[in-house]
Design an enzyme around this catalytic site. Structure first.
Site, PDB file in Angstrom:
ATOM      1  N   ASP A 261      21.636  10.274  33.720  1.00  0.00           N
ATOM      2  CA  ASP A 261      20.882  10.220  32.464  1.00  0.00           C
ATOM      3  C   ASP A 261      19.895  11.491  32.475  1.00  0.00           C
ATOM      4  OD1 ASP A 261      19.988   8.915  29.926  1.00  0.00           O
ATOM      5  OD2 ASP A 261      17.968   9.272  31.170  1.00  0.00           O
ATOM      6  N   GLU A 303      25.281  12.902  31.508  1.00  0.00           N
ATOM      7  CA  GLU A 303      24.811  12.553  29.807  1.00  0.00           C
ATOM      8  C   GLU A 303      24.353  14.069  29.498  1.00  0.00           C
ATOM      9  OE1 GLU A 303      21.685  11.054  27.142  1.00  0.00           O
ATOM     10  OE2 GLU A 303      21.072  11.598  29.071  1.00  0.00           O
TER      11      GLU A 303
END
Length: 615
Positions: A261, A303
């Site tokens: 992330d 991401e």
């Protein structure tokens, strides 16, 4: 190299040893103690890996490109929304398989404080599951059952920050310098103000600035995303070592796709924008090596929600790969731009860029996800057609939230910034396609047209190279959850409009062809099945943009081992013609009927998959 290491571990480490030592030294010069600890930590994780997971690694090792074909289909879900808890997800795996999914992405489920979690992205303990969702044992049990069925399990690993309730943060607030050094603490606002000169704000409306004053410590702490998310200081090797250990702990509990992330943000340097710095790539490469040694059946999913020029470098190189998978976020945003404008020129331009990339680059393709739609489009390209950034963003948002004359879309704005004329957009695929509004009118023609648009978009999704991913509920046309407005813990975050609970009564309608659920489910399942049956959908296939001479109709060509496909998608609401003249004999893949690929007429929001064979 330590002679006490397991022989298998040493054999895996040996080809990487010089490289990983060099890379580690780039981040942490002359810190032999930290590097020695890093290797010992990897060995410990290797020894703790269960026999069943080692067998899983070995099976995948027989085909290093197991994830790069045409058989993968993902499904993204919040555990609590899909089935209440982890045990509930396990009970519903038959449905996941029925949908054709063999890759399940469980949205953040690690321990985080209620009301200060950003949807689970403020983790207070990376080794505990949120109690109401289950335990780490439940997660491992679910993963084991998924593996038994051939289903991969993905989980977010929030690298950039921890919750302010994390043990490190608690001890930092209490004044322990060792733990303050794991974050970015400053005695005054002087250095933070220097950072602010060059570092953009992520959420300028809901969380302005990149720093927060910590009353208990009497210092300023870096908080790039929200005040309760404290940025980790990866200049400290203890942070990198221990966070990598936490990632491997999740792998050893059966997680085999790690979603990194907010990857671009993880290294901070004063005087820069603190995005995509070279050290980020060094760290990701080391993490790739760590998984190759400890758990080689694991994939890293980056991401990186940015334009292609910044996304592609996270694949690394053929010799020194970084992430196995990346999100195709720009195509997703360009798709909704095309829905609103009914003009395919930007999408053609975007796809041309993607199709030109090496076929080894595997993207995750999606229509909707848990997050908002950000309008990071190619505005220099759009300006040649008179579309300027600020007014064009306003048009897109007005159209997709239903504020433009004639539109049936029903979305909501997220992080609206009137000063900059900027906002993002939220909503489920079905509601953005107009199904919600059409059903409110009860007009059969409007309902049919909205469903046709939804199906056409999924056909486009399946036609792209890479791995298609469904957001749970999209397979039955789940509508916006407008009830989130009444929940005080959710009302300030419009992303919850598309994070509603899966309605299992609606799921039960999936085999009824008279319902919206039945029409969408049947169509999506059929297309997913066709995708696995035809080699032309392989990621190795040649792909190109087909010129249709009609700005409402997108054309895509694919070729693989003697099969050629022509796919046409009408983004206009009226009947349109694709002015093509392909010479081969084609048939319709969905009906099996012969159909020439010449001057193809498509209904509003219609599509066609045409196939021919040279075998």
């Amino acid at each position: 190299m330590n002679k006490e290491f397991d022989p298998v571990f040493s054999k895996r480490l040996e080809p990487y040893y010089d490289e990983v030592k060099w890379l580690y030294g780039e981040l942490y010069p002359n810190d032999e103690q930290a590097f020695s600890y890093f290797l010992t930590m990897l060995h410990k994780a290797f020894r703790e890996r269960k026999k069943s997971l080692r067998e899983w690694d070995e099976a995948r090792g027989l085909d290093s490109e197991w994830y790069a074909g045409n058989e993968m289909l993902g499904m993204v879900m919040y555990t609590q929304c899909f089935a209440g808890d982890l045990k509930g997800v396990k009970k519903h795996l038959d449905y996941v398989e029925e949908c054709g999914a063999n890759y399940v992405h469980l949205m953040p489920l690690l321990e985080s404080p209620e009301g200060r979690s950003d949807g689970g992205y403020a983790v207070s303990d990376f080794r505990k599951v949120q109690p109401e969702l289950g335990t780490m044992e439940d997660l491992a049990d679910l993963s084991e059952e998924c593996h038994r069925r051939g289903i991969s399990v993905c989980l977010d690993f929030v690298m950039n920050h921890t919750s302010e309730d994390h043990e490190w943060a608690k001890r930092a607030r209490a004044g322990e310098k060792e733990y303050q050094d794991r974050f970015f603490f400053f005695d005054s606002w002087d250095i933070p103000k220097q950072f602010e000169k060059t570092v953009p704000q992520v959420f300028p409306t809901t969380a302005p600035g990149n720093f927060t004053y910590c009353e208990e410590a009497g210092k300023v702490v870096m908080t790039t995303f929200y005040p309760y998310q404290w940025d980790l200081n990866y200049r400290n090797p203890v942070v990198f070592n221990d966070m990598t250990a936490d990632m491997l702990y999740l792998c050893n509990n059966g997680i085999d796709i790690i979603r990194l992330d907010a990857t671009p943000y993880i290294w901070k340097t004063l005087g820069t924008n603190c995005r995509n710095l070279p050290q980020v790539h060094t760290m990701v490469r080391i993490m790739r090596i760590a998984t190759e040694i400890v758990c080689p059946g694991t994939l890293l999913l980056g991401e990186i929600v940015m334009e292609p020029s910044k996304v592609v470098p996270y694949f690394g190189s053929v010799e020194k790969p970084e992430c196995h998978l990346l999100y195709n976020v720009t195509t997703m945003a360009s798709t909704w731009h095309t829905v609103a404008t009914k003009d395919v020129r930007l999408l053609k331009h975007q796809l041309g860029t993607v199709f030109a990339l090496p076929k080894e680059y595997i993207f995750l393709n999606y229509l909707r996800c848990h997050d908002d739609i950000g309008w990071g489009l190619d505005y220099p390209f759009l300006e040649q057609f008179g579309m300027k950034e600020v007014p064009h963003k306003k048009y897109l948002n007005d159209y997709l939230k239903g504020a433009w004359p004639g539109t049936m879309s029903r979305g909501e704005l997220y992080n609206d910034d009137p000063t900059l004329g900027d906002a993002r957009l939220c909503g489920t695929t079905a509601s953005l396609c107009g199904i919600e509004a059409a059903e409110e009118t009860g007009d059969p023609e409007k309902i049919e047209k909205a469903i046709r648009l939804d199906i056409m978009l999924h056909a486009f999704l399946f036609t792209q190279s890479g791995i298609p991913v469904l957001y749970s509920g999209d397979e039955i046309g789940q509508l916006n959850d407008n009830a989130y407005h009444d929940d005080p813990l959710k009302a300030d975050d419009s992303r919850y409009i598309h994070r509603g609970n899966l309605d299992w009564d609606d799921v039960a309608k999936r085999n009824d062809p008279t319902t919206r659920q039945g029409q969408l489910y049947t169509a999506i399942r059929k297309m997913a099945d066709l995708r696995t049956r035809y080699g032309v959908f392989e990621s190795k296939a040649d792909a190109w943009v087909v010129e249709t001479w009609n700005d409402h109709v997108l054309g895509i060509g694919r070729y693989y081992q003697g099969e050629k496909m022509i796919a046409l998608f009408n983004f206009g609401e009226n009947e349109e013609t694709a002015w093509i003249r392909e010479v081969e004999d084609y048939r319709d893949m969905l009906t099996g009927e012969e159909r020439p690929a010449k001057e193809v007429v498509l209904p509003g929001y219609g599509f066609v998959w045409l196939i021919t064979s040279f075998k």
